[in-house]
Design a protein around this motif. Structure first.
Motif, PDB file in Angstrom:
ATOM      1  N   VAL A  28      49.322  29.777  95.930  1.00  0.00           N
ATOM      2  CA  VAL A  28      48.609  28.506  95.836  1.00  0.00           C
ATOM      3  C   VAL A  28      49.581  27.394  95.457  1.00  0.00           C
ATOM      4  CG1 VAL A  28      46.360  29.493  95.268  1.00  0.00           C
ATOM      5  CG2 VAL A  28      47.949  28.939  93.428  1.00  0.00           C
ATOM      6  N   VAL A  29      49.272  26.202  95.937  1.00  0.00           N
ATOM      7  CA  VAL A  29      50.022  25.007  95.578  1.00  0.00           C
ATOM      8  C   VAL A  29      49.151  24.215  94.617  1.00  0.00           C
ATOM      9  CG1 VAL A  29      51.089  22.877  96.412  1.00  0.00           C
ATOM     10  CG2 VAL A  29      51.167  24.964  97.819  1.00  0.00           C
ATOM     11  N   ILE A  30      49.709  23.915  93.464  1.00  0.00           N
ATOM     12  CA  ILE A  30      48.977  23.194  92.410  1.00  0.00           C
ATOM     13  C   ILE A  30      49.601  21.812  92.237  1.00  0.00           C
ATOM     14  CG2 ILE A  30      48.343  23.166  89.961  1.00  0.00           C
ATOM     15  CD1 ILE A  30      48.620  26.266  90.064  1.00  0.00           C
ATOM     16  N   VAL A  31      48.776  20.783  92.279  1.00  0.00           N
ATOM     17  CA  VAL A  31      49.214  19.427  91.961  1.00  0.00           C
ATOM     18  C   VAL A  31      48.715  19.115  90.558  1.00  0.00           C
ATOM     19  CG1 VAL A  31      49.007  16.974  92.524  1.00  0.00           C
ATOM     20  CG2 VAL A  31      49.331  18.660  94.347  1.00  0.00           C
ATOM     21  N   ASN A  58      39.427  12.778  97.791  1.00  0.00           N
ATOM     22  CA  ASN A  58      38.955  12.163  96.542  1.00  0.00           C
ATOM     23  C   ASN A  58      38.451  13.214  95.561  1.00  0.00           C
ATOM     24  OD1 ASN A  58      39.596   9.526  97.221  1.00  0.00           O
ATOM     25  ND2 ASN A  58      37.604   9.141  98.158  1.00  0.00           N
ATOM     26  N   GLN A  59      37.782  14.252  96.075  1.00  0.00           N
ATOM     27  CA  GLN A  59      37.307  15.335  95.218  1.00  0.00           C
ATOM     28  C   GLN A  59      38.495  16.033  94.545  1.00  0.00           C
ATOM     29  OE1 GLN A  59      35.475  18.531  97.415  1.00  0.00           O
ATOM     30  NE2 GLN A  59      34.978  19.691  95.575  1.00  0.00           N
ATOM     31  N   LEU A  60      39.528  16.347  95.316  1.00  0.00           N
ATOM     32  CA  LEU A  60      40.716  17.005  94.754  1.00  0.00           C
ATOM     33  C   LEU A  60      41.425  16.094  93.758  1.00  0.00           C
ATOM     34  CD1 LEU A  60      42.094  18.707  97.981  1.00  0.00           C
ATOM     35  CD2 LEU A  60      41.041  19.859  96.011  1.00  0.00           C
ATOM     36  N   MET A  61      41.527  14.817  94.091  1.00  0.00           N
ATOM     37  CA  MET A  61      42.169  13.861  93.193  1.00  0.00           C
ATOM     38  C   MET A  61      41.419  13.779  91.864  1.00  0.00           C
ATOM     39  SD  MET A  61      41.468  10.538  92.004  1.00  0.00           S
ATOM     40  CE  MET A  61      40.388   9.873  93.252  1.00  0.00           C
ATOM     41  N   MET A  62      40.097  13.796  91.916  1.00  0.00           N
ATOM     42  CA  MET A  62      39.309  13.731  90.679  1.00  0.00           C
ATOM     43  C   MET A  62      39.494  15.000  89.839  1.00  0.00           C
ATOM     44  SD  MET A  62      38.153  10.749  90.435  1.00  0.00           S
ATOM     45  CE  MET A  62      37.019  10.902  89.060  1.00  0.00           C
ATOM     46  N   GLN A  63      39.669  16.144  90.503  1.00  0.00           N
ATOM     47  CA  GLN A  63      39.968  17.376  89.757  1.00  0.00           C
ATOM     48  C   GLN A  63      41.295  17.240  89.031  1.00  0.00           C
ATOM     49  OE1 GLN A  63      39.409  20.370  92.942  1.00  0.00           O
ATOM     50  NE2 GLN A  63      38.110  21.408  91.457  1.00  0.00           N
ATOM     51  N   HIS A  66      40.637  14.797  86.038  1.00  0.00           N
ATOM     52  CA  HIS A  66      39.806  15.297  84.936  1.00  0.00           C
ATOM     53  C   HIS A  66      40.290  16.628  84.357  1.00  0.00           C
ATOM     54  CE1 HIS A  66      36.822  12.162  85.106  1.00  0.00           C
ATOM     55  NE2 HIS A  66      36.705  12.326  86.419  1.00  0.00           N
ATOM     56  N   ASP A  67      40.761  17.530  85.224  1.00  0.00           N
ATOM     57  CA  ASP A  67      41.147  18.872  84.772  1.00  0.00           C
ATOM     58  C   ASP A  67      42.646  19.022  84.550  1.00  0.00           C
ATOM     59  OD1 ASP A  67      38.454  19.449  85.073  1.00  0.00           O
ATOM     60  OD2 ASP A  67      38.723  20.390  87.044  1.00  0.00           O
ATOM     61  N   GLY A  68      43.408  18.023  84.980  1.00  0.00           N
ATOM     62  CA  GLY A  68      44.856  18.080  84.802  1.00  0.00           C
ATOM     63  C   GLY A  68      45.595  18.751  85.945  1.00  0.00           C
ATOM     64  N   LYS A  69      44.861  19.389  86.855  1.00  0.00           N
ATOM     65  CA  LYS A  69      45.490  20.057  87.988  1.00  0.00           C
ATOM     66  C   LYS A  69      44.421  20.439  89.001  1.00  0.00           C
ATOM     67  CE  LYS A  69      45.132  24.743  86.152  1.00  0.00           C
ATOM     68  NZ  LYS A  69      45.818  25.985  85.857  1.00  0.00           N
ATOM     69  N   THR A  95      53.563  22.542  91.763  1.00  0.00           N
ATOM     70  CA  THR A  95      54.174  23.864  91.618  1.00  0.00           C
ATOM     71  C   THR A  95      53.445  24.817  92.555  1.00  0.00           C
ATOM     72  OG1 THR A  95      52.677  24.440  89.803  1.00  0.00           O
ATOM     73  CG2 THR A  95      54.824  23.526  89.180  1.00  0.00           C
ATOM     74  N   PHE A  96      54.021  26.005  92.738  1.00  0.00           N
ATOM     75  CA  PHE A  96      53.320  27.056  93.482  1.00  0.00           C
ATOM     76  C   PHE A  96      53.442  28.343  92.711  1.00  0.00           C
ATOM     77  CE2 PHE A  96      57.633  27.277  95.043  1.00  0.00           C
ATOM     78  CZ  PHE A  96      57.877  28.627  95.244  1.00  0.00           C
ATOM     79  N   GLN A  97      52.450  29.216  92.889  1.00  0.00           N
ATOM     80  CA  GLN A  97      52.416  30.508  92.208  1.00  0.00           C
ATOM     81  C   GLN A  97      51.512  31.451  92.961  1.00  0.00           C
ATOM     82  OE1 GLN A  97      50.881  28.996  88.483  1.00  0.00           O
ATOM     83  NE2 GLN A  97      48.896  29.913  88.862  1.00  0.00           N
TER      84      GLN A  97
END
Length: 102
Positions: A28-31, A58-63, A66-69, A95-97
């Motif tokens: 997964v790629v995490i922003v 926009n949904q991903l950006m809000m995550q 609000h959630d930090g990633k 990052t990716f993991q």
């Protein structure tokens, strides 16, 4: 997947279960949230690079906000590496993991 300890070193290594290959494990790629980029810019990057709709971006950006990633992509390791480098080129923290660690 199992964990083995190398003899005389105490170092643990991962070994894949029988029939499982490194390419079978999804990544997964995490922003991550950062104090620099505007929310509108993050949404723009998700739309322009990944091709997400404005609503999905926009949904991903809000995550992220609000959630930090948030997870923005899933796939083989090489693809995750490529996406992570692309996010860096846009100035985003990414990052990716392995997916099972997310």
């Amino acid at each position: 997947m199992s964990v083995a300890t190398l003899p005389d070193t105490g170092t643990q290594t991962d070994s894949l279960a029988s029939g499982e290959t490194a390419t079978d494990v999804p990544w997964v790629v995490i922003v991550w949230n950062d104090p620099v980029n505007l929310m509108s810019y993050v949404s723009y990057v998700f739309q322009s690079y990944f091709g997400y709709s404005e609503s999905k971006a926009n949904q991903l950006m809000m995550q992220v906000h609000h959630d930090g990633k948030t997870v923005v992509a899933t796939g083989p390791r090489e693809e995750a590496e490529r996406h992570t480098l692309a996010m860096h080129s846009y100035g985003l923290w990414a990052t990716f993991q392995k997916a099972d660690q997310a």
